[in-house]
Design an enzyme around this catalytic site. Structure first.
Site, short mmCIF file in Angstrom:
data_model
loop_
_atom_site.label_atom_id
_atom_site.label_comp_id
_atom_site.label_asym_id
_atom_site.label_seq_id
_atom_site.Cartn_x
_atom_site.Cartn_y
_atom_site.Cartn_z
N SER A 164 3.18 -2.16 10.63
CA SER A 164 4.18 -2.39 10.82
C SER A 164 5.14 -3.37 10.83
O SER A 164 6.09 -3.89 11.23
CB SER A 164 4.67 -1.35 12.09
OG SER A 164 4.46 -0.45 12.47
N HIS A 181 -9.73 1.15 4.91
CA HIS A 181 -8.27 1.40 5.43
C HIS A 181 -8.76 2.64 6.79
O HIS A 181 -9.84 3.58 6.35
CB HIS A 181 -7.68 1.79 4.35
CG HIS A 181 -6.33 1.65 5.25
ND1 HIS A 181 -5.76 2.95 5.80
CD2 HIS A 181 -4.87 0.75 5.03
CE1 HIS A 181 -4.30 2.65 6.12
NE2 HIS A 181 -4.61 1.15 5.71
N GLU A 195 -5.80 -4.66 10.90
CA GLU A 195 -5.22 -3.73 10.77
C GLU A 195 -4.66 -3.37 12.09
O GLU A 195 -5.33 -2.17 12.00
CB GLU A 195 -4.28 -2.72 9.24
CG GLU A 195 -4.35 -3.79 8.36
CD GLU A 195 -4.47 -2.59 7.64
OE1 GLU A 195 -2.40 -2.72 7.01
OE2 GLU A 195 -4.38 -1.38 7.17
N GLU A 197 -7.42 4.75 7.60
CA GLU A 197 -6.68 6.15 7.49
C GLU A 197 -8.14 7.09 6.99
O GLU A 197 -7.93 7.60 7.33
CB GLU A 197 -5.53 6.33 6.81
CG GLU A 197 -4.15 6.25 7.51
CD GLU A 197 -3.03 5.51 7.04
OE1 GLU A 197 -2.96 5.72 6.06
OE2 GLU A 197 -2.06 5.21 7.69
N GLY A 256 2.22 2.79 10.77
CA GLY A 256 3.41 3.33 10.48
C GLY A 256 4.25 4.00 11.73
O GLY A 256 4.48 5.06 11.95
N ASN A 296 0.51 -0.99 -0.54
CA ASN A 296 -0.09 0.05 0.07
C ASN A 296 1.19 1.05 -0.21
O ASN A 296 1.38 1.84 0.85
CB ASN A 296 -0.78 -0.04 1.57
CG ASN A 296 -1.87 0.79 1.62
OD1 ASN A 296 -1.96 1.90 0.30
ND2 ASN A 296 -2.29 1.30 2.61
N LYS A 346 -0.15 4.20 -0.58
CA LYS A 346 -0.38 5.27 0.24
C LYS A 346 -1.04 6.53 -0.60
O LYS A 346 -0.55 6.99 -1.87
CB LYS A 346 0.33 5.41 1.39
CG LYS A 346 -0.67 4.14 2.15
CD LYS A 346 0.16 4.32 3.81
CE LYS A 346 -0.62 3.64 4.77
NZ LYS A 346 0.07 3.67 6.55
P1 PGA Z 1 2.26 0.64 6.90
O1 PGA Z 1 0.65 0.18 6.64
O2 PGA Z 1 2.96 -0.81 7.21
O3 PGA Z 1 3.44 1.19 7.68
O4 PGA Z 1 2.23 0.18 8.87
C1 PGA Z 1 0.14 -0.65 6.55
C2 PGA Z 1 -1.13 -0.62 6.16
O5 PGA Z 1 -1.44 1.08 6.45
O6 PGA Z 1 -1.62 -0.71 5.13
#
Ligand code: PGA
Length: 248
Positions: free
Chosen positions: A209, A104, A173, A106, A179, A17, A19
């Site tokens: 992560s 997601h 997640e 976010e 992140g 992803n 983003k």
């Molecule tokens: P990350 O993000 O690996 O940076 O923690 C994962 C995600 O949001 O899909």
């Protein structure tokens, strides 16, 4: 069949992803690097790769990804119409894109997508036969209340979602792990994925992560059928190392 999870009959899925990162140019470089690093035919037969670039890098990803599926991180639940600033299914289908990330955290928290809105997107793209990667995950305050609170929270994120309506993978997640550099520990993943397995027979991914150092341990966890990777997928070498960790 994936040797790490052959009991469940799923191939392992590795999803990147990007983003709001990368440009059309850097995506081209990304896939050039990935092509140089290479994947064996056997690996590609037994595992699935999915990349979620930003909309403006979508064409570059379609043109330069030598393997894997290209999906979108979001779209509007309409074929086309007066939805300023949005991308509809007509545009996606014209590019042969049939894979989408929905739910997601976010988008739920930063962009205000309610469960109702997420469910509407899910139903719309399921009707069109899209492969949906559906994300769920709890905030830290819920995790701190224990596993039962986590389960109740996640259960609510399936309201209005028909997991049988199309091809679906569910990505767990935890928001506090996204992140932050702090992945959930294996026991937490195992416990939560065991709960998710009671809700669905779809492949279950873990995200939050994931990196080259912890991927193998996570992939070996029962009921984990793949990973959804953000930060550590941005570098082609790092993502390649994650995919190869199942082979160690
Ligand atoms: P990350 O993000 O690996 O940076 O923690 C994962 C995600 O949001 O899909």
């Amino acid at each position: 069949m994936c040797p790490l999870d052959s009991t469940q009959g799923f191939i392992m899925q590795f999803m990147a992803n990007f983003k709001c990162n990368h440009t059309a140019h850097s995506v081209q470089e990304y896939f050039t690097t990935l092509r140089t690093l290479g994947f064996s035919q056997e690996f590609l037969r037994e595992h699935e790769l999915v990349f979620f670039p930003s909309f403006l890098s979508l064409q570059a990803a379609k043109d330069f990804a030598p393997f894997g599926e290209i999906g979108v991180q979001n779209a509007y639940p309409a074929f086309n119409g007066a939805f300023t600033g949005e991308i509809g299914a007509q545009a996606l289908e014209s590019m042969q894109v049939h894979t989408i990330l929905i739910g997601h955290s976010e988008r739920r928290s930063l962009l205000g997508e309610s469960q109702e809105c997420v469910a509407e997107k899910f139903a719309f793209f399921a009707r069109l036969g899209f492969f949906i990667v559906y994300c769920v995950g709890e905030p830290l305050s819920v995790r701190q209340q224990g596993e039962k609170a986590v389960q109740d929270y996640l259960q609510a994120q399936f309201a209005g979602i028909d997991l049988e309506a199309t091809r679906v993978s569910v990505a767990y997640e935890p928001i506090w792990a996204i992140g932050t550099g702090r992945s959930a520990i294996v026991q937490e993943i195992a416990q939560t994925h065991a709960f998710l397995r009671t809700l669905t027979q779809s492949p279950l991914l873990y995200g939050g992560s994931v990196n080259a150092g912890n991927a193998r341990e996570i992939l070996l966890t029962p009921n984990v059928n793949g990973v959804l990777v953000g930060s550590a997928s941005l570098d082609a070498k790092s993502f390649h190392t994650i995919t190869q960790s199942v082979l160690l």
